[in-house]
Design an enzyme around this catalytic site. Structure first.
Site, PDB file in Angstrom:
ATOM      1  N   ASP A 169      -6.227 -12.530  -5.285  1.00 47.53           N
ATOM      2  CA  ASP A 169      -5.216 -12.438  -6.445  1.00 47.53           C
ATOM      3  C   ASP A 169      -5.977 -12.544  -7.879  1.00 47.53           C
ATOM      4  OD1 ASP A 169      -2.360 -12.151  -7.046  1.00 47.53           O
ATOM      5  OD2 ASP A 169      -2.511 -14.098  -8.116  1.00 47.53           O
ATOM      6  N   ARG A 197       2.414   3.737 -13.193  1.00 50.89           N
ATOM      7  CA  ARG A 197       3.145   2.878 -12.554  1.00 50.89           C
ATOM      8  C   ARG A 197       2.360   1.765 -12.104  1.00 50.89           C
ATOM      9  NH1 ARG A 197       3.147   1.008  -7.028  1.00 50.89           N
ATOM     10  NH2 ARG A 197       5.178   0.643  -5.973  1.00 50.89           N
ATOM     11  N   ASP A 199       1.718  -1.317 -10.153  1.00 54.16           N
ATOM     12  CA  ASP A 199       2.090  -1.803  -8.895  1.00 54.16           C
ATOM     13  C   ASP A 199       2.246  -3.443  -8.819  1.00 54.16           C
ATOM     14  OD1 ASP A 199       1.941  -1.450  -5.715  1.00 54.16           O
ATOM     15  OD2 ASP A 199       0.432  -2.957  -6.110  1.00 54.16           O
ATOM     16  N   GLU A 236       7.046  -1.928 -11.343  1.00 58.60           N
ATOM     17  CA  GLU A 236       7.310  -2.109  -9.985  1.00 58.60           C
ATOM     18  C   GLU A 236       7.927  -3.687 -10.005  1.00 58.60           C
ATOM     19  OE1 GLU A 236       5.221  -2.886  -6.611  1.00 58.60           O
ATOM     20  OE2 GLU A 236       6.796  -2.357  -5.164  1.00 58.60           O
ATOM     21  N   ASN A 293      11.217   5.650  -2.107  1.00 59.49           N
ATOM     22  CA  ASN A 293       9.851   5.763  -2.363  1.00 59.49           C
ATOM     23  C   ASN A 293       9.075   5.280  -1.157  1.00 59.49           C
ATOM     24  OD1 ASN A 293       9.456   2.609  -2.342  1.00 59.49           O
ATOM     25  ND2 ASN A 293      10.716   2.496  -3.763  1.00 59.49           N
TER      26      ASN A 293
HETATM   27  C1  LAG Z   1       3.271  -2.731  -3.680  1.00 58.56           C
HETATM   28  N1  LAG Z   1       4.246  -2.976  -4.391  1.00 58.56           N
HETATM   29  O1  LAG Z   1       4.217  -4.291  -5.078  1.00 58.56           O
HETATM   30  C2  LAG Z   1       3.002  -1.419  -3.029  1.00 58.56           C
HETATM   31  O2  LAG Z   1       4.534  -0.805  -3.487  1.00 58.56           O
HETATM   32  C3  LAG Z   1       3.229  -1.671  -1.638  1.00 58.56           C
HETATM   33  O3  LAG Z   1       3.276  -0.520  -0.878  1.00 58.56           O
HETATM   34  C4  LAG Z   1       2.013  -2.390  -1.400  1.00 58.56           C
HETATM   35  O4  LAG Z   1       1.661  -2.841  -0.158  1.00 58.56           O
HETATM   36  C5  LAG Z   1       1.866  -3.824  -2.122  1.00 58.56           C
HETATM   37  N2  LAG Z   1       2.488  -3.762  -3.262  1.00 58.56           N
HETATM   38  C6  LAG Z   1       0.517  -4.125  -2.478  1.00 58.56           C
HETATM   39  O5  LAG Z   1      -0.348  -3.419  -3.472  1.00 58.56           O
HETATM   40  C7  LAG Z   1       0.971  -1.868   0.807  1.00 58.56           C
HETATM   41  C8  LAG Z   1       1.627  -1.834   2.171  1.00 58.56           C
HETATM   42  C9  LAG Z   1       1.139  -3.307   2.797  1.00 58.56           C
HETATM   43  C10 LAG Z   1      -0.198  -3.537   2.806  1.00 58.56           C
HETATM   44  C11 LAG Z   1      -0.515  -3.305   1.256  1.00 58.56           C
HETATM   45  C12 LAG Z   1      -2.055  -3.503   1.251  1.00 58.56           C
HETATM   46  O6  LAG Z   1       2.835  -1.872   2.107  1.00 58.56           O
HETATM   47  O7  LAG Z   1       1.646  -3.230   4.244  1.00 58.56           O
HETATM   48  O8  LAG Z   1      -0.454  -4.485   3.624  1.00 58.56           O
HETATM   49  O9  LAG Z   1      -0.337  -2.060   0.703  1.00 58.56           O
HETATM   50  O10 LAG Z   1      -2.808  -2.275   1.848  1.00 58.56           O
HETATM   51  C13 LAG Z   1      -1.565  -4.466   4.616  1.00 58.56           C
HETATM   52  C14 LAG Z   1      -0.642  -4.965   5.744  1.00 58.56           C
HETATM   53  C15 LAG Z   1      -0.435  -6.616   5.751  1.00 58.56           C
HETATM   54  C16 LAG Z   1      -1.903  -7.433   5.202  1.00 58.56           C
HETATM   55  C17 LAG Z   1      -2.383  -6.423   4.172  1.00 58.56           C
HETATM   56  C18 LAG Z   1      -3.825  -7.038   3.787  1.00 58.56           C
HETATM   57  O11 LAG Z   1       0.288  -4.325   6.194  1.00 58.56           O
HETATM   58  O12 LAG Z   1      -0.120  -7.076   6.801  1.00 58.56           O
HETATM   59  O13 LAG Z   1      -1.313  -8.624   4.840  1.00 58.56           O
HETATM   60  O14 LAG Z   1      -2.586  -4.978   4.188  1.00 58.56           O
HETATM   61  O15 LAG Z   1      -4.684  -6.805   4.592  1.00 58.56           O
HETATM   62 CA    CA Z   2      -0.683 -12.282  -8.953  1.00 59.94          CA
END
Ligand code: LAG
Ligand code: CA
Length: 483
Positions: A169, A197, A199, A236, A293
């Site tokens: 972070d 946008r 995030d 967002e 989305n």
């Molecule tokens: C967002 N908005 O606040 C995005 O719209 C969303 O799609 C993003 O998550 C999130 N914030 C972080 O930018 C996406 C996936 C997650 C993914 C993350 C990082 O929805 O599923 O997490 O991007 O790639 C993945 C795994 C998690 C894991 C993480 C770190 O699903 O289980 O903890 O990676 O390795």
């Molecule tokens: Ca933060």
């Protein structure tokens, strides 16, 4: 020069659409070259306002290449499966020339999470997330918050200072972090990007964001932005929305839920007079809205391409309603959450290029090419700023309304046939229902010529009334026409 930063962030709420263009399409996981071509061949000519590009910066490579690896940046070099900097710049030029603005999904909250050992990103940069080193930026441990996990999603400090999904972070109060983020955003502005946008906005302190946004450059006049124009910012923010509406716009996620309920018959819309209060929606000039989305498609059972009839009704309602800036996703078909966008055996993303029948390549949904979307865009452009009037609804949840005396739309989400004489506001005469028109191929190439009507003809009498007929088993379940 006086500091032109205003208290309500109004200068960041303008999308800078070209005249007679409207709406934003999130070209989810589309490579730059293909977006550029789509701007020229379809989006520009059809009057779309802008495209939202998926995150563009060097990312961590994850096995199986899930779409979400783009949300794990390693540096601010433009080089990913979507393309490189040359291709990105080329896309901006071509889209603007075609009348379409470009917005980028930017990640200011975090960096990539650790994998096995030292990470190598899509541009070849190395990173060591375990010890918080990202030398290609560079960021080092002092640029990050002390590690902690978000346990309580109602606790603001935790939400903003701890890790979202375990992602390191960034501390946006640090001068180095602010400088790097401002530099990166200004670099994109200078290339001709029209906005961002932002995030994971609610995971950052709004005061830090305000400082960062206040340091952004004006948009370049070479791209026909007016003088002193600021980038369009839409955040967002699912939480504490009101703390972010003074910085720019906010994506109003309640809209997705409300529309899915209305179109599936779970809520009866009684009127539109208090629409915002009734459904707890932020003010018009602060809102960006969508039906789905990339997250909600995967996480909630709201409307999406998987539910064709109510989904098209939802998008039509979104474009017919004078509320917020309408946005929609153009996505790919998936069965599981992690799925990669359509790719070949070398893991290159496949060209969605529409085939001769107008449909996109297998598994690219191309929602933006739906016949009804194309027609609703024309509807929205022709009713312009006209207010909603003569709203009608009944106990079945069938409803309709006018936009001034220029256009009329009605929906039948129910399982009862609808045949009602309504005041449709437009001058007496015959009108073409733009929705019942033949769908030849779903994403067809055949455009409605002004002279021909492919749909049902609606006759409006001297009292501006017409019989609106939408059978329960209609294949579209809505009707729209305009003067
Ligand atoms: C967002 N908005 O606040 C995005 O719209 C969303 O799609 C993003 O998550 C999130 N914030 C972080 O930018 C996406 C996936 C997650 C993914 C993350 C990082 O929805 O599923 O997490 O991007 O790639 C993945 C795994 C998690 C894991 C993480 C770190 O699903 O289980 O903890 O990676 O390795
Ligand atoms: Ca933060």
């Amino acid at each position: 020069m006086p500091n032109s930063f205003s208290k309500n962030g109004e200068e960041f709420k303008e999308p800078h659409f070209y005249p007679n263009h409207i709406g934003i399409v999130q070209m989810f996981q589309w490579p730059f070259d293909f977006i550029a071509r789509e701007c020229e061949e379809y989006l520009g000519p059809q009057g779309f306002g802008g495209v939202q590009v998926s995150p563009i910066f060097e990312n961590r490579i994850i096995d199986g290449r899930p779409w979400y690896e783009l949300y794990q940046p390693i540096s601010y070099k433009i080089k990913t499966r979507l393309g490189n900097e040359t291709q990105f710049r080329n896309m901006i030029k071509r889209c603007n020339k075609a009348g379409v603005r470009v917005y980028v999904d930017v990640i200011l909250n975090h960096m990539a999470r650790s994998g096995k050992g030292i990470l190598k990103g899509t541009a070849g940069s190395l990173a060591m997330p375990q010890i918080l080193y990202y030398p290609a930026v560079p960021y080092s441990p002092s640029d990050f918050h002390a590690p902690c996990n978000i346990l309580n999603w109602n606790e603001k400090t935790q939400m903003r200072k701890c890790r979202l999904l375990d992602l390191p972070d960034l501390n946006q109060a640090k001068p180095n972090v602010r400088n790097k983020l401002v530099q990166m955003l200004n670099n994109l502005i200078n290339m001709g990007v029209a906005g961002f946008r932002v995030d994971a906005s609610s995971f950052m302190n709004p005061d830090d964001l305000q400082v960062i946004f206040s340091r952004l450059n004006n948009l370049p006049i070479e791209y026909d932005f007016r003088e002193n124009a600021k980038p369009f910012i839409y955040q967002e923010a699912h939480h504490w929305k009101s703390e972010y509406t003074s910085l720019g716009r906010v994506i109003e996620f309640n809209f997705e839920e409300v529309i899915s309920k209305i179109m599936r018959g779970g809520i009866i819309l009684r009127n539109l007079d208090n629409f915002l209060d009734d459904f707890n929606l932020i003010q018009n000039h602060n809102a960006v809205v969508d039906i789905d989305n990339h997250d909600s498609q995967r996480t909630f059972n709201y409307l999406s391409y998987k539910d064709p009839i109510p989904f098209r009704m939802g998008i039509a309602f979104e474009f017919a309603l004078p509320y917020g800036i309408p946005k929609m996703i153009s996505s790919f078909a998936f069965d599981s959450y992690d799925e990669s966008p359509p790719s070949d055996i070398n893991q290159n993303i496949i060209d969605p290029a529409p085939r001769t029948d107008g449909n996109c390549q297998v598994n690219w949904n191309c929602e933006h090419r739906y016949y009804s979307v194309r027609e609703m865009l024309r509807f929205a452009r022709s009713v312009e700023m006209e207010p909603v009037k003569k709203f009608f609804s009944n106990d079945y949840g069938q409803f309709g309304f006018c936009r001034g005396n220029k256009g009329f739309i009605a929906f039948n989400p129910s399982s009862k046939d609808m045949e009602i004489e309504m005041n449709v506001c437009v001058p007496p005469g015959t009108y073409c229902d733009i929705i019942s028109g033949s769908y030849e191929a779903e994403n067809c190439n055949k455009f409605r010529q002004d002279a021909e009507c492919l749909g049902n003809i609606i006759t409006v009498n001297e009292n501006r009334k017409a019989i609106i007929k939408i059978p329960a088993n209609d294949s579209k379940k809505f009707v729209a026409f305009y003067a």
